[in-house]
Motif scaffolding. Structure first.
Motif, PDB file in Angstrom:
ATOM      1  N   ILE A 296      55.333  39.931  41.135  1.00  0.00           N
ATOM      2  CA  ILE A 296      54.751  40.547  40.058  1.00  0.00           C
ATOM      3  C   ILE A 296      54.039  39.527  38.991  1.00  0.00           C
ATOM      4  O   ILE A 296      52.761  39.512  38.565  1.00  0.00           O
ATOM      5  CB  ILE A 296      55.620  41.637  39.526  1.00  0.00           C
ATOM      6  N   THR A 297      54.882  38.684  38.354  1.00  0.00           N
ATOM      7  CA  THR A 297      54.481  37.955  37.322  1.00  0.00           C
ATOM      8  C   THR A 297      53.270  36.706  37.678  1.00  0.00           C
ATOM      9  O   THR A 297      52.380  36.824  37.190  1.00  0.00           O
ATOM     10  CB  THR A 297      55.584  37.050  36.888  1.00  0.00           C
ATOM     11  N   THR A 298      53.529  36.237  39.033  1.00  0.00           N
ATOM     12  CA  THR A 298      52.560  35.403  39.450  1.00  0.00           C
ATOM     13  C   THR A 298      51.365  35.960  39.598  1.00  0.00           C
ATOM     14  O   THR A 298      50.172  35.577  39.295  1.00  0.00           O
ATOM     15  CB  THR A 298      53.016  34.709  40.819  1.00  0.00           C
TER      16      THR A 298
ATOM     17  N   ALA B 270      40.133  48.411  46.732  1.00  0.00           N
ATOM     18  CA  ALA B 270      41.393  47.957  46.455  1.00  0.00           C
ATOM     19  C   ALA B 270      42.577  48.116  47.494  1.00  0.00           C
ATOM     20  O   ALA B 270      43.366  47.615  47.842  1.00  0.00           O
ATOM     21  CB  ALA B 270      41.869  48.265  44.818  1.00  0.00           C
ATOM     22  N   GLY B 271      42.394  49.410  47.998  1.00  0.00           N
ATOM     23  CA  GLY B 271      43.527  49.883  49.128  1.00  0.00           C
ATOM     24  C   GLY B 271      43.221  48.978  50.201  1.00  0.00           C
ATOM     25  O   GLY B 271      44.012  48.702  51.136  1.00  0.00           O
ATOM     26  N   ILE B 272      41.968  48.485  50.597  1.00  0.00           N
ATOM     27  CA  ILE B 272      41.575  47.585  51.638  1.00  0.00           C
ATOM     28  C   ILE B 272      42.283  46.434  51.518  1.00  0.00           C
ATOM     29  O   ILE B 272      42.954  45.673  52.382  1.00  0.00           O
ATOM     30  CB  ILE B 272      40.023  47.460  52.166  1.00  0.00           C
ATOM     31  N   LEU B 273      42.124  45.717  50.449  1.00  0.00           N
ATOM     32  CA  LEU B 273      42.725  44.494  49.987  1.00  0.00           C
ATOM     33  C   LEU B 273      44.116  44.590  49.901  1.00  0.00           C
ATOM     34  O   LEU B 273      44.831  43.361  50.596  1.00  0.00           O
ATOM     35  CB  LEU B 273      42.349  44.158  48.404  1.00  0.00           C
ATOM     36  N   ILE B 274      44.744  45.561  49.430  1.00  0.00           N
ATOM     37  CA  ILE B 274      46.258  45.678  49.496  1.00  0.00           C
ATOM     38  C   ILE B 274      46.802  45.884  50.714  1.00  0.00           C
ATOM     39  O   ILE B 274      47.874  45.179  51.263  1.00  0.00           O
ATOM     40  CB  ILE B 274      46.705  46.948  48.605  1.00  0.00           C
TER      41      ILE B 274
ATOM     42  N   ILE C  53      54.156  41.492  44.695  1.00  0.00           N
ATOM     43  CA  ILE C  53      52.503  41.242  44.448  1.00  0.00           C
ATOM     44  C   ILE C  53      51.866  42.333  44.703  1.00  0.00           C
ATOM     45  O   ILE C  53      50.854  42.789  44.213  1.00  0.00           O
ATOM     46  CB  ILE C  53      52.218  40.101  45.988  1.00  0.00           C
ATOM     47  N   VAL C  54      52.266  43.526  45.879  1.00  0.00           N
ATOM     48  CA  VAL C  54      51.538  44.603  45.724  1.00  0.00           C
ATOM     49  C   VAL C  54      51.375  45.426  44.532  1.00  0.00           C
ATOM     50  O   VAL C  54      50.628  46.077  44.331  1.00  0.00           O
ATOM     51  CB  VAL C  54      52.278  45.522  47.061  1.00  0.00           C
ATOM     52  N   LEU C  55      52.541  45.650  44.035  1.00  0.00           N
ATOM     53  CA  LEU C  55      52.712  46.102  42.714  1.00  0.00           C
ATOM     54  C   LEU C  55      51.711  45.660  41.577  1.00  0.00           C
ATOM     55  O   LEU C  55      51.372  46.572  41.007  1.00  0.00           O
ATOM     56  CB  LEU C  55      54.292  46.231  41.986  1.00  0.00           C
ATOM     57  N   ALA C  56      51.790  44.181  41.788  1.00  0.00           N
ATOM     58  CA  ALA C  56      50.619  43.772  40.634  1.00  0.00           C
ATOM     59  C   ALA C  56      49.309  44.083  41.075  1.00  0.00           C
ATOM     60  O   ALA C  56      48.415  44.371  40.247  1.00  0.00           O
ATOM     61  CB  ALA C  56      50.911  42.267  40.785  1.00  0.00           C
ATOM     62  N   LEU C  57      49.027  44.261  42.419  1.00  0.00           N
ATOM     63  CA  LEU C  57      47.626  44.581  42.758  1.00  0.00           C
ATOM     64  C   LEU C  57      47.638  46.008  42.308  1.00  0.00           C
ATOM     65  O   LEU C  57      46.379  46.350  42.195  1.00  0.00           O
ATOM     66  CB  LEU C  57      47.554  44.390  44.175  1.00  0.00           C
ATOM     67  N   LEU C  58      48.442  46.891  42.464  1.00  0.00           N
ATOM     68  CA  LEU C  58      48.340  48.345  42.105  1.00  0.00           C
ATOM     69  C   LEU C  58      47.923  48.395  40.567  1.00  0.00           C
ATOM     70  O   LEU C  58      47.056  49.308  40.054  1.00  0.00           O
ATOM     71  CB  LEU C  58      49.246  48.866  42.346  1.00  0.00           C
ATOM     72  N   VAL C  59      48.551  47.569  39.785  1.00  0.00           N
ATOM     73  CA  VAL C  59      48.400  47.235  38.328  1.00  0.00           C
ATOM     74  C   VAL C  59      46.924  47.138  38.164  1.00  0.00           C
ATOM     75  O   VAL C  59      46.353  47.594  37.391  1.00  0.00           O
ATOM     76  CB  VAL C  59      49.342  46.509  37.622  1.00  0.00           C
TER      77      VAL C  59
ATOM     78  N   PHE D  99      60.211  39.883  51.693  1.00  0.00           N
ATOM     79  CA  PHE D  99      59.562  41.184  51.624  1.00  0.00           C
ATOM     80  C   PHE D  99      59.479  41.601  50.269  1.00  0.00           C
ATOM     81  O   PHE D  99      58.764  42.378  49.816  1.00  0.00           O
ATOM     82  CB  PHE D  99      60.410  42.192  52.564  1.00  0.00           C
ATOM     83  N   PHE D 100      60.378  41.429  49.596  1.00  0.00           N
ATOM     84  CA  PHE D 100      60.688  41.803  48.077  1.00  0.00           C
ATOM     85  C   PHE D 100      59.672  40.892  47.265  1.00  0.00           C
ATOM     86  O   PHE D 100      59.003  41.794  46.179  1.00  0.00           O
ATOM     87  CB  PHE D 100      62.050  41.643  47.317  1.00  0.00           C
ATOM     88  N   THR D 101      59.319  39.670  47.655  1.00  0.00           N
ATOM     89  CA  THR D 101      58.321  39.107  46.939  1.00  0.00           C
ATOM     90  C   THR D 101      56.989  39.843  47.162  1.00  0.00           C
ATOM     91  O   THR D 101      55.997  39.852  46.369  1.00  0.00           O
ATOM     92  CB  THR D 101      58.288  37.565  47.515  1.00  0.00           C
TER      93      THR D 101
END
Length: 210
Positions: free
Chosen positions: A121-123, A156-160, A44-50, A38-40
């Motif tokens: 995030i990094t990936t 982007a919201g749909i993708l996330i 990923i979600v945080l990166a998508l928000l960026v 879940f933390f992974t």
């Protein structure tokens, strides 16, 4: 409305196709448990928000048109995936419960989820395909007569949302069958296969023509 349904269908296929995000979530869930998975996903979600923020600000398009910046992101992402693959390949096969106890004692219980989130995030930030998704695919579903930024945020919201649902399913399923990976032979095979796949994806990203 038609464009939203079309984008949702396309985005769902993109999310469900086995890729770096799914593989990373799968690996961390199997090795460290549901919480790490879940933390992974959070990373990923945080990166998508960026990426969404950059796209709204117009920076994503600028980055994609700058060959130097794009190549830096591309090769840095490829190198990071290869690094993760080598780490997975070199991981020793041992009893998973014992491995978790040793990891917690050496790194602290809070460091494992944080490390997994950092990987997520990094990936994703260093994945050129995510960048291209924002600057090439999404514009195809945007109507120029309406607020472009608002439409971009919705897409982007749909993708996330789709990413959260799909990766959540992956985490829950992997957590259920995780007991099979307690065997050292199975764990060793999983580490090798995951390592080869990560290195393979990294090499493919690095060798793809721009």
């Amino acid at each position: 409305m038609h464009e939203l349904w079309m984008f949702t269908a396309v985005a769902l296929m993109i999310v469900m196709v086995p890729g770096v995000d799914s593989l990373l979530v799968l690996k961390n869930t199997i090795v460290h448990g549901k919480k790490a998975g879940f933390f992974t996903m959070v990373g990923i979600v945080l990166a998508l928000l960026v990426w969404t923020t950059l796209a709204v600000l117009g920076l994503a398009t600028i980055i994609s048109k700058s060959m130097v910046v794009f190549l830096v992101i591309k090769y840095a992402g490829a190198a990071y995936l290869i690094y993760l693959g080598i780490q997975s390949w070199r991981a020793r096969a041992q009893n998973m419960m014992l491995q978790e106890e040793v990891t917690i004692k050496e790194n602290g219980e809070k460091n494992v989820p944080l490390s997994c989130m950092t990987q997520g995030i990094t990936t994703d930030l260093l994945n050129p395909k995510t960048l291209l998704l924002y600057v090439t695919l999404m514009p195809q579903f945007i109507q120029p007569n309406f607020n472009i930024n608002a439409q971009l945020i919705v897409l982007a919201g749909i993708l996330i949302a789709l990413s959260i649902v799909w990766l959540g399913i992956v985490i829950l399923v992997m957590n259920v069958i995780r007991k099979w990976f307690m065997k050292q032979t199975v764990q060793a095979m999983f580490n090798k296969i995951t390592g080869v796949m990560l290195v393979g994806i990294g090499v493919r990203i690095a060798s793809e023509k721009v």
